[in-house]
Structure formats: C-alpha cells, structure tokens
Design a protein around this motif. Structure first.
Motif, PDB file in Angstrom:
ATOM      1  N   ASN A  40       0.700  -1.286   0.087  1.00 24.60           N
ATOM      2  CA  ASN A  40       0.136  -0.098  -0.081  1.00 24.60           C
ATOM      3  C   ASN A  40       0.911   1.218  -0.124  1.00 24.60           C
ATOM      4  O   ASN A  40       1.542   1.170   1.012  1.00 24.60           O
ATOM      5  N   LEU A  72       0.694   5.301  -0.227  1.00 24.23           N
ATOM      6  CA  LEU A  72      -0.106   6.752  -0.054  1.00 24.23           C
ATOM      7  C   LEU A  72       0.829   7.820  -0.449  1.00 24.23           C
ATOM      8  O   LEU A  72       1.957   8.106  -0.052  1.00 24.23           O
ATOM      9  N   ASN A 107       0.112  14.841  -8.668  1.00 26.64           N
ATOM     10  CA  ASN A 107      -0.367  13.540  -8.268  1.00 26.64           C
ATOM     11  C   ASN A 107      -0.615  12.469  -9.714  1.00 26.64           C
ATOM     12  O   ASN A 107      -0.459  11.246  -9.607  1.00 26.64           O
ATOM     13  N   ARG A 137       1.444   9.239  -9.808  1.00 22.12           N
ATOM     14  CA  ARG A 137       0.767   7.811  -9.859  1.00 22.12           C
ATOM     15  C   ARG A 137       0.927   7.339 -11.146  1.00 22.12           C
ATOM     16  O   ARG A 137       1.109   5.643 -11.193  1.00 22.12           O
ATOM     17  N   ASN A 176      -1.374  -1.255  -4.189  1.00 20.36           N
ATOM     18  CA  ASN A 176      -2.613  -0.242  -4.225  1.00 20.36           C
ATOM     19  C   ASN A 176      -1.873   1.035  -3.871  1.00 20.36           C
ATOM     20  O   ASN A 176      -1.031   1.402  -3.193  1.00 20.36           O
ATOM     21  N   THR A 204      -3.035   4.996  -3.023  1.00 19.93           N
ATOM     22  CA  THR A 204      -4.097   6.032  -2.598  1.00 19.93           C
ATOM     23  C   THR A 204      -3.560   7.429  -2.636  1.00 19.93           C
ATOM     24  O   THR A 204      -2.480   7.559  -2.339  1.00 19.93           O
ATOM     25  N   VAL A 235      -4.232  11.354  -1.549  1.00 21.92           N
ATOM     26  CA  VAL A 235      -5.076  12.234  -0.824  1.00 21.92           C
ATOM     27  C   VAL A 235      -4.391  13.849  -1.036  1.00 21.92           C
ATOM     28  O   VAL A 235      -3.402  13.841  -1.395  1.00 21.92           O
ATOM     29  N   ALA A 291      -7.207   9.792   8.154  1.00 19.40           N
ATOM     30  CA  ALA A 291      -7.170   8.279   7.366  1.00 19.40           C
ATOM     31  C   ALA A 291      -6.174   7.493   8.144  1.00 19.40           C
ATOM     32  O   ALA A 291      -6.659   6.099   8.394  1.00 19.40           O
ATOM     33  N   THR A 324      -8.313   3.754   8.050  1.00 12.92           N
ATOM     34  CA  THR A 324      -8.889   3.668   6.661  1.00 12.92           C
ATOM     35  C   THR A 324      -7.527   3.395   5.649  1.00 12.92           C
ATOM     36  O   THR A 324      -7.859   2.890   4.847  1.00 12.92           O
ATOM     37  N   ILE A 325      -6.403   3.711   5.940  1.00 14.60           N
ATOM     38  CA  ILE A 325      -5.225   3.676   5.041  1.00 14.60           C
ATOM     39  C   ILE A 325      -4.270   3.313   6.092  1.00 14.60           C
ATOM     40  O   ILE A 325      -3.790   3.615   7.117  1.00 14.60           O
ATOM     41  N   PRO A 373      -0.609   2.495   4.901  1.00 11.78           N
ATOM     42  CA  PRO A 373       0.410   2.107   3.966  1.00 11.78           C
ATOM     43  C   PRO A 373       1.907   1.643   4.389  1.00 11.78           C
ATOM     44  O   PRO A 373       2.022   1.709   5.649  1.00 11.78           O
TER      45      PRO A 373
END
Length: 126
Positions: free
Chosen positions: A7, A9, A18, A22, A33, A35, A37, A46, A51-52, A54
């Motif tokens: 993960n 972030l 971004n 990404r 994954n 994510t 923000v 988060a 919720t996250i 990383p």
C-alpha cells in the motif's frame, strides 16, 4: 516483476503532480494499491482511524493548511505502528533548509526532487 510494496499513500495537493506520480508508480509496479490524498489533514485522519495502512508514503513539502513538516509533527503523535512505513519527501523545493529538515527527521527515508522519475524509483533506498 512483483510489486515492492502493498500500500502506497501519495500526499500532495497538486492534481497534475499526483497524476504524473501515480502513472510512474503504476508503470513500475511499485505497489499493489496506490491511494492519493490532496491534503495532509485528510492523510492524518485516514491514518489515525485505520482507513489507510500504507507501507510507503510520498509526501509533498508545501501544501496549503498543513505542509509536509507539519504532517510529520502530527504523524509523530498518532498511535499507529510506524515501524514498517517508509516516507519519501517528494518536493520541487530547492530550499536547502527543507532538505536538511528532511534529512534530520527520523521518519523521512529520503528526499526526492519532483517530478518523480523511473530512475529515481529504481534508486530509492532499500
């Protein structure tokens, strides 16, 4: 090639940065994954509520409201397991003070200049 991280972030207020970051992360199979923000406050929230979760974070220095270094101050106070999380400061800042502050911060693994490149990803500290 297997993904290096589960993960990732990305914390950055700039939509274009971004998008580019990404795409580079996806093209290199950097994480399962990713994510994104657009505020440090959202990231702290988060992370705090789980919720996250990383194992790697790319953090911008200059953001409205709460910048990268303010994020790190709040990050230090939240009660989560930080032992497996690598944080890379990703910034267009050329300010030597920003680089020194990131080097001195116990959470920052490395300072990377924007834009993130495939070469920079390959050279990240293991």
């Amino acid at each position: 090639m297997a993904n290096r991280f589960k993960n990732c972030l990305l914390i950055d207020d700039n939509y274009i940065d971004n998008f580019v970051t990404r795409k580079i992360l996806e093209a290199s199979n950097f994480a399962d994954n990713i994510t994104v923000v657009r505020s440090a406050q959202e990231a702290i929230s988060a992370l705090s509520n789980g919720t996250i979760k990383p194992d790697v974070i790319f953090l911008d220095v200059r953001m409205p409201g709460m910048g990268g270094f303010e994020f790190l101050e709040d990050y230090d106070k939240i009660d989560i397991d930080k032992s497996g999380i690598k944080i890379f400061m990703l910034s267009s800042s050329l300010d030597p003070l920003d680089m020194r502050k990131s080097t001195d911060n116990k959470y920052i693994t490395q300072f990377i200049h924007k834009p993130l490149t495939q070469k920079a990803l390959e050279e990240l500290s293991q």
